[in-house]
Structures are given as C-alpha cells and as structure tokens.
Write an enzyme that holds these catalytic residues in place. Structure first.
Site, PDB file in Angstrom:
ATOM      1  CB  SER A 150      39.548  15.508  32.444  1.00 50.00           C
ATOM      2  OG  SER A 150      39.942  16.451  33.425  1.00 50.00           O
ATOM      3  N   GLY A 152      36.841  18.714  28.937  1.00 47.75           N
ATOM      4  CA  GLY A 152      36.890  19.600  27.777  1.00 47.75           C
ATOM      5  C   GLY A 152      38.055  20.566  27.750  1.00 47.75           C
ATOM      6  CD  GLU A 258      32.673  10.649  25.811  1.00 51.08           C
ATOM      7  OE1 GLU A 258      32.152  11.657  25.293  1.00 51.08           O
ATOM      8  OE2 GLU A 258      33.709  10.696  26.501  1.00 51.08           O
ATOM      9  CD  GLU A 270      37.623  11.810  24.214  1.00 47.14           C
ATOM     10  OE1 GLU A 270      38.413  12.611  23.695  1.00 47.14           O
ATOM     11  OE2 GLU A 270      37.091  12.003  25.318  1.00 47.14           O
ATOM     12  CG  ASP A 277      31.182  13.948  32.411  1.00 42.66           C
ATOM     13  OD1 ASP A 277      30.871  13.102  31.546  1.00 42.66           O
ATOM     14  OD2 ASP A 277      31.891  14.942  32.146  1.00 42.66           O
ATOM     15  CB  THR A 278      27.176  11.759  30.124  1.00 44.35           C
ATOM     16  OG1 THR A 278      27.769  10.471  29.910  1.00 44.35           O
ATOM     17  CG2 THR A 278      28.005  12.811  29.407  1.00 44.35           C
ATOM     18  NE  ARG A 357      30.596  17.921  36.235  1.00 41.71           N
ATOM     19  CZ  ARG A 357      31.300  17.255  35.324  1.00 41.71           C
ATOM     20  NH1 ARG A 357      31.059  17.421  34.045  1.00 41.71           N
ATOM     21  NH2 ARG A 357      32.244  16.414  35.682  1.00 41.71           N
TER      22      ARG A 357
END
Length: 388
Positions: A150, A152, A258, A270, A277-278, A357
């Site tokens: 997750s 990235g 996505e 995906e 998150d986006t 983050r």
C-alpha cells in the site's frame, strides 16, 4: 439501530470513518499494529495486534463478536474472513471482496479473465528468474508492484535493463505480509488517471461520485482534485467497468476504483473496497456526502438517495522528511486557515518517517479546477512539521 464495528486498520482514513460512524450512533473498536494510531484516538475501544497473525485475529473477533468487520488496510489475514462469514459475522463489503482486493493477482485475474475488463498486459513472478522473464515478455518500460502493498511501497518503473535487479529487490522488500510475489505491468501511456469513488448498496442502485483526478510520486498520491474534467464517453466506460467489478465482488460500501485514461479510453488499474486516500478531497465539501459518510451509510444499510456535486475542490498532502519516535508539532496553520475555502486535517500519527503522510490541506471554491489545485499545493507548503 446500533452496531458494534471492528475496524481492522486505524490510519487517517479509518479515523474519518470512525467519526462518520459515531455520528450515526455506532460503536467502533479500532485495531492496528501500534498504539495511539489515528482511529484509536476517536474510537470507543482499541486493540493492538498483528493482523497477519490468524490466531490473534481470531481471538479479537471472538472477544468482541462484532456486528460488522470493516478492513481498512491490506496487511490482514483476509482468508480468515470466509470463516467469519460462515460463523455469521458480516465482513465489509464481503469476504470475497476483502480477500480479492488485498491481492493484486486475485483482482487482476478476476477483472481480465472473468469479466473481460480492459487493463494493461501483465505477468507474475515469484523468483528473480521469473521476474526477468516477465520483464522481457512485457517489455521496457514497465511497472513493477508487489502483489500486496500500500501507499506505493515497493512500486517502481523499469526504464532500462539496469533497473531490473533493483526493481525486483525493491518490490520484494516493499511487500506487505508474507506474500513475496510481484506483478509486472505494461507501461500505459495515459493522459491522466482517476479514482472513481463507487458506492454499492444492498437495497439501492450503484452510485458514482464525480471523478477524482490525482498526481502520484513513489506510487503514493500527492494531490487530488474533484471533479476531474473528462469526456462523458470515457467516464461512462469507467463507470460500467467499476459497476461490473464491484457487482462480481459483492457487498455494500464505498470503493475506490482507479483507472488510466488514454486516447483509446479507460483502462482499469486497481481497486480498494473502502475509502480511498485520493478521496480525502471530498472532505473539502465537493459533494453532499464525504466518501467516509457514504461508506458509513452503505455498510449500515442506510439509504443514499443521490450523490450531488457542490463545488470544485482539491487536496494536497503534508509529508514527513525524517524519522522520529515522537508525535510532531505543526506550524503554519494560521497562515493556511485565513484563506477562504481552506481547511486542514492533522492525522495525529505518533511517529514520523520519510514520506509518511502526516496531514492534508483542503481547498474549495468557484475557480477553475487547475487554479484550485495550484492553490492547495501552495497552501500545503505553508505547513511546517516540527520534530521533537
């Protein structure tokens, strides 16, 4: 109506979901591998366990006997969910959905082989030798991802033969759990990428939020904006694919689906069976319900008559740049919040590491989406993380 909800994963997305659920009168037990995780700070109770350990996972399910089991991260022994369903527990959105989407192999094979959804060409590899063969078949450039990861982690792009061995090592090291297998994907030359927040309901039709555009670095999102301007034909393609995949997986809830958008149309990338998150951009008031409120309503079986777009908005993350075992202090909030249409979410994570983050800045208004996105990036730069 009051449900006891076991939330597996307690990050910043889980925190917003707990708040949305509690506003509807629900009880939430937040679970993660470390104490004082963001969602634990607002939940009714919490547990600290290794969710990849089946015995520990079974123990807390037996202890709390929840009405709903809600996964929020990938690193969970998801095959146990099938047994929980047999025991009468409700897994969100379903045991199949949670199990398939935690593993890129399962969801990609379902999309391509069973549903005929358009996606990038791909191959799998369990060894360095298989990996080299997969890269040769797919061709350079190509994208490499662990089957389970997750934010990235472990993802990279191979642009030359010199990158091959490094990409393999990075992918294996970035794998979550004990699954050490990777996927090698064709590099799609896309114009832009979107997250299509999709809501499935037990007693209602499938709904779609306005598309969310986003920019990534190191496989993790940096900014997102809503709506992403795009042609109606390509949006319809994405909606049809999202509806097909979510229906096959079953259950109710919000999904982050996505897509790459190219000159030839939409390509499925995906899928996450939970708030994305986006989708934190929806906290900027871009629509009548945030993605967390939509997820809460859907999993509780409460009606969602429609999703209404209200205004343009954008989000930009605030990242740590060093490691510290102490919660940081933030400055610059006054400078950001004096701007009309701005907002900030401090996640409350108890430690930092590079690229973690730690907060998100939100901005909305009547300007064009490009202007709003530029503005939120400038605002995020005003937030400073002070390490202790």
């Amino acid at each position: 109506m009051q449900k006891k909800i076991l939330l597996l994963g307690s990050g910043e997305l889980g925190k917003e979901l707990v708040i949305a659920l509690q506003r509807l009168g629900q009880t939430v037990i937040a679970v993660d591998s470390y104490e004082n995780a963001p969602a634990m700070q607002v939940a009714d109770d919490f547990e600290v366990i290794n969710m990849l350990d089946a015995v520990s996972l079974d123990a807390i399910v037996a202890k709390h006997r929840p009405d709903l089991i809600v996964p929020e991260i990938e690193a969970i022994r998801t095959e146990r969910f099938y047994e929980y369903e047999k025991q009468g527990f409700q897994v969100i959105p379903s045991a199949k959905a949670a199990n398939f989407t935690m593993n890129r192999k399962a969801i990609r094979d379902l999309a391509v082989k069973d549903l005929g959804v358009r996606t990038a060409n791909y191959r799998y590899a369990k060894t360095a030798e298989e990996f080299e063969q997969a890269v040769e078949i797919i061709g350079i450039p190509c994208v490499v991802k662990p089957l389970m990861s997750s934010s990235g982690k472990g993802q990279s792009v191979i642009r030359s033969k010199e990158d091959v061995s490094k990409a393999w090592i990075y992918a294996v090291e970035g794998s979550r759990g004990d699954l050490k297998e990777v996927i090698v994907e064709e590099f799609i030359s896309f114009d832009y990428e979107i997250t299509l927040l999709t809501v499935t309901q037990n007693n209602g039709k499938t709904l779609f939020c306005a598309p969310v555009g986003h920019r990534q670095e190191r496989g993790d999102y940096q900014e997102s904006w809503q709506p992403m301007p795009m042609g109606s034909e390509y949006l319809q393609q994405a909606q049809e694919m999202a509806a097909k995949i979510t229906k096959a997986l079953g259950g109710s809830g919000l999904w982050g689906v996505e897509f790459f958008i190219t000159k030839a149309g939409a390509y499925f990338s995906e899928l996450s069976p939970r708030p994305h998150d986006t989708g934190m951009v929806t906290l900027a008031g871009t629509q009548n319900f945030s993605e967390f409120e939509l997820h809460a309503r859907a999993i509780l079986g409460l009606p969602i008559p429609s999703i209404i777009s209200l205004k343009n908005g954008a989000s930009a993350v605030v990242l740590a740049d060093r490691e510290s075992n102490h919660a940081p202090v933030f400055s610059g909030l006054e400078e950001v919040l004096k701007e009309e249409g701005s907002d900030v979410r401090i996640f409350g994570k108890p430690a930092t590491r590079p690229y973690r983050r730690m907060a998100v800045v939100l901005y909305s208004g009547e300007q064009e989406i490009t202007e709003i996105t530029s503005k939120v990036k400038d605002l995020a730069k005003k937030i400073t993380i002070n390490y202790r």
